[in-house]
Scaffold this active site. Structure first.
Site, PDB file in Angstrom:
ATOM      1  N   ALA A  15      -3.813   7.746  -5.076  1.00 44.03           N
ATOM      2  CA  ALA A  15      -2.485   7.336  -5.313  1.00 44.03           C
ATOM      3  C   ALA A  15      -2.428   5.704  -5.483  1.00 44.03           C
ATOM      4  O   ALA A  15      -2.433   4.834  -4.544  1.00 44.03           O
ATOM      5  CB  ALA A  15      -1.474   7.419  -3.790  1.00 44.03           C
ATOM      6  N   GLY A  25       0.935  -1.279  -0.043  1.00 44.86           N
ATOM      7  CA  GLY A  25       0.054  -0.283  -0.005  1.00 44.86           C
ATOM      8  C   GLY A  25       0.836   1.201  -0.158  1.00 44.86           C
ATOM      9  O   GLY A  25       2.204   1.335  -0.285  1.00 44.86           O
ATOM     10  N   ASN A  26       0.369   2.323   0.332  1.00 37.84           N
ATOM     11  CA  ASN A  26       1.060   3.564   0.551  1.00 37.84           C
ATOM     12  C   ASN A  26       0.375   4.387   1.595  1.00 37.84           C
ATOM     13  O   ASN A  26      -0.641   4.174   2.036  1.00 37.84           O
ATOM     14  CB  ASN A  26       1.235   4.085  -0.987  1.00 37.84           C
ATOM     15  CG  ASN A  26      -0.187   4.644  -1.628  1.00 37.84           C
ATOM     16  OD1 ASN A  26      -0.940   5.653  -0.871  1.00 37.84           O
ATOM     17  ND2 ASN A  26      -0.547   3.930  -2.683  1.00 37.84           N
ATOM     18  N   ARG A  27       1.000   5.570   1.874  1.00 36.87           N
ATOM     19  CA  ARG A  27       0.600   6.481   3.063  1.00 36.87           C
ATOM     20  C   ARG A  27      -0.425   7.383   2.646  1.00 36.87           C
ATOM     21  O   ARG A  27      -0.733   8.178   3.279  1.00 36.87           O
ATOM     22  CB  ARG A  27       1.902   7.277   3.390  1.00 36.87           C
ATOM     23  CG  ARG A  27       2.786   6.340   4.174  1.00 36.87           C
ATOM     24  CD  ARG A  27       4.231   7.322   4.373  1.00 36.87           C
ATOM     25  NE  ARG A  27       5.285   6.406   4.655  1.00 36.87           N
ATOM     26  CZ  ARG A  27       5.463   5.572   5.759  1.00 36.87           C
ATOM     27  NH1 ARG A  27       4.590   5.627   6.687  1.00 36.87           N
ATOM     28  NH2 ARG A  27       6.643   4.893   5.736  1.00 36.87           N
ATOM     29  N   SER A  28      -1.152   7.510   1.429  1.00 38.76           N
ATOM     30  CA  SER A  28      -2.239   8.408   1.104  1.00 38.76           C
ATOM     31  C   SER A  28      -3.113   8.219   2.199  1.00 38.76           C
ATOM     32  O   SER A  28      -3.511   7.062   2.438  1.00 38.76           O
ATOM     33  CB  SER A  28      -2.654   8.033  -0.263  1.00 38.76           C
ATOM     34  OG  SER A  28      -3.840   8.830  -0.654  1.00 38.76           O
TER      35      SER A  28
END
Ligand code: C5P
Length: 415
Positions: free
Chosen positions: A291, A224-227
């Site tokens: 994102a 995943g990512n930090r969005s």
């Protein structure tokens, strides 16, 4: 480059708070002496105001003054000592169209974060279903303290609106950021919220995508990512204010979402791709703030992968580029706006994407200490094919969203 025009300048003629019920929570701090003036301005804007003080606020302002200017008994206790009546916090919370805590000192701020409720103001805050604003006020070093900044961030991520402290002389004799926003600016923030939609985008249907995507590795792990999804959600709020119909395709985000819009929740990039393709046909504009993970695991395991080896490889394959696909196949009347987040050569990458993905505009996020992912603030540069780029200041994401729509209007990107 131009600088962003200030948003929310106080306009005395606006009476958007007309007939709105506003709870004003006053906590202890020298700035409480400004609250009778704040009540007066709210009343002038047409609002009904119910004041609730914390016990320590009464060292700085009197209940009598606040009762007189608000034309209602200002409250501090759970029980009215004379009548024995219960000042019911749940009723107060349900009565209000908006709650403002001003000044919000560090003590009240931290209790709002942790859910403590040892006074009427805090219990009412926990019961309130309406939108809440805070106007912090404290000395400059207190204001910069990481615990205060983290608390402000936490409340904003929970949907509380911040009316940021202002700079100037402080009660300590020091000078800097920490003064409660001027009463006029606080009223202006509320007026902006209650402003009747300007309807500039009425008749338009807009697809927004937002948040991260999660690409499964096995049933418990993902890439995943930090969005946080906040930028896209604020764009939806700004679109609602402009009268647009909004369809939000939202990746895994824990933030509160706007009411009265269509929301399709997705998890993976492929699900986001399918949902966007399914709905873009009925839209005039697409604003792609998500994102999206560039890659996914080629073959996610059906079972939890055991740590039997010292190293392991994941085979990744590329996800479809949602923005590129839709913008390259869009109809003549449709517009596509993308986002770009880069750590270096940002401007040239953004311009290259504008061309390659056939976009009508691209919003370049500037990653900095106080902006970008997981921040409530952002600073952006907006590029189109025909206009000089427009650079914003570091501003709240809600202000950036309004600014973006204004720019798309001004430049006739969206007509
Ligand atoms: O090429 P890059 O990922 O930097 O472009 C960012 C823009 O492209 C964002 O608007 C993002 O939502 C969109 N994007 C997409 N699908 C992808 C990757 C990015 O729609 N697979």
């Amino acid at each position: 480059m131009q600088t962003a025009k200030p948003i929310g300048e106080f306009r005395m003629h606006r009476i958007m708070c007309k007939n709105k019920r506003i709870l004003l929570g006053v906590s202890g701090g020298i700035a409480a002496y400004k609250t009778p003036e704040l009540v007066r301005l709210l009343k002038k804007s047409g609002a009904e105001v119910q004041v609730i003080c914390t016990p320590s606020a009464l060292q700085f302002v009197t209940l009598k003054t606040l009762s007189v200017v608000s034309e209602r008994p200002a409250l501090v206790d759970f029980f009215d000592a004379d009548s024995g009546m219960w000042n019911h916090h749940v009723e107060l919370g349900l009565w209000a169209d908006a709650m403002v805590v001003a000044p919000c000192g560090s003590n009240t701020l931290s209790k709002m974060v942790s859910g403590q409720c040892d006074n009427l103001l805090l219990t009412t805050y926990l019961s309130a279903r309406c939108p809440v604003w805070i106007a912090p006020a404290m000395d400059l070093d207190m204001y910069q303290h990481p615990s205060v900044q983290e608390h402000l961030q936490t409340l904003q991520l929970r949907g509380v609106h911040l009316i940021d402290a202002e700079e100037g002389p402080l009660a300590s004799g020091l000078e800097g950021k920490g003064r409660m926003a001027e009463p006029a600016h606080i009223v202006d923030a509320l007026n902006t919220h209650f402003e009747v939609p300007d309807n500039a985008w009425k008749g338009k249907t807009v697809l927004v995508n937002a948040g991260p995507t999660y690409e499964p590795i096995d049933p418990v792990r993902f890439i995943g990512n930090r969005s946080s999804g906040l930028m896209g959600i604020e764009i939806c709020n700004a679109l609602i204010q402009k009268g647009a119909e909004v369809i939000l395709v939202l990746g895994p985000s824990h933030l509160p979402v706007p009411e009265n819009i269509k929301i399709i929740r997705v998890e993976t990039a492929l699900e986001m791709f399918d949902a966007c393709c399914q709905h873009f046909g009925q839209c005039d504009v697409g604003i792609f703030a998500a994102a999206v993970s560039d890659y996914r695991v080629a073959q996610a395991s059906q079972e939890k992968i055991k740590k039997n080896h010292d190293s392991m490889q994941l085979d990744l394959i590329k996800n479809p580029d949602i923005l590129s696909h839709l913008s390259q196949t869009k109809k003549a009347h449709q517009r596509c706006i993308g986002f770009a987040l880069e750590t270096h050569n940002a401007e040239s990458f953004a311009l290259e994407k504008l061309q390659r993905k056939n976009l009508d505009a691209i919003v370049m996020n500037t990653v900095g200490e106080n902006s970008g992912f997981q921040s409530t603030q952002n600073s952006v540069v907006i590029f189109t094919k025909n206009q000089a780029p427009f650079a914003s200041n570091v501003q709240s994401k809600s202000d950036i969203a309004v600014l973006l729509l204004e720019k798309l209007d001004d430049w006739h990107v969206v007509e």
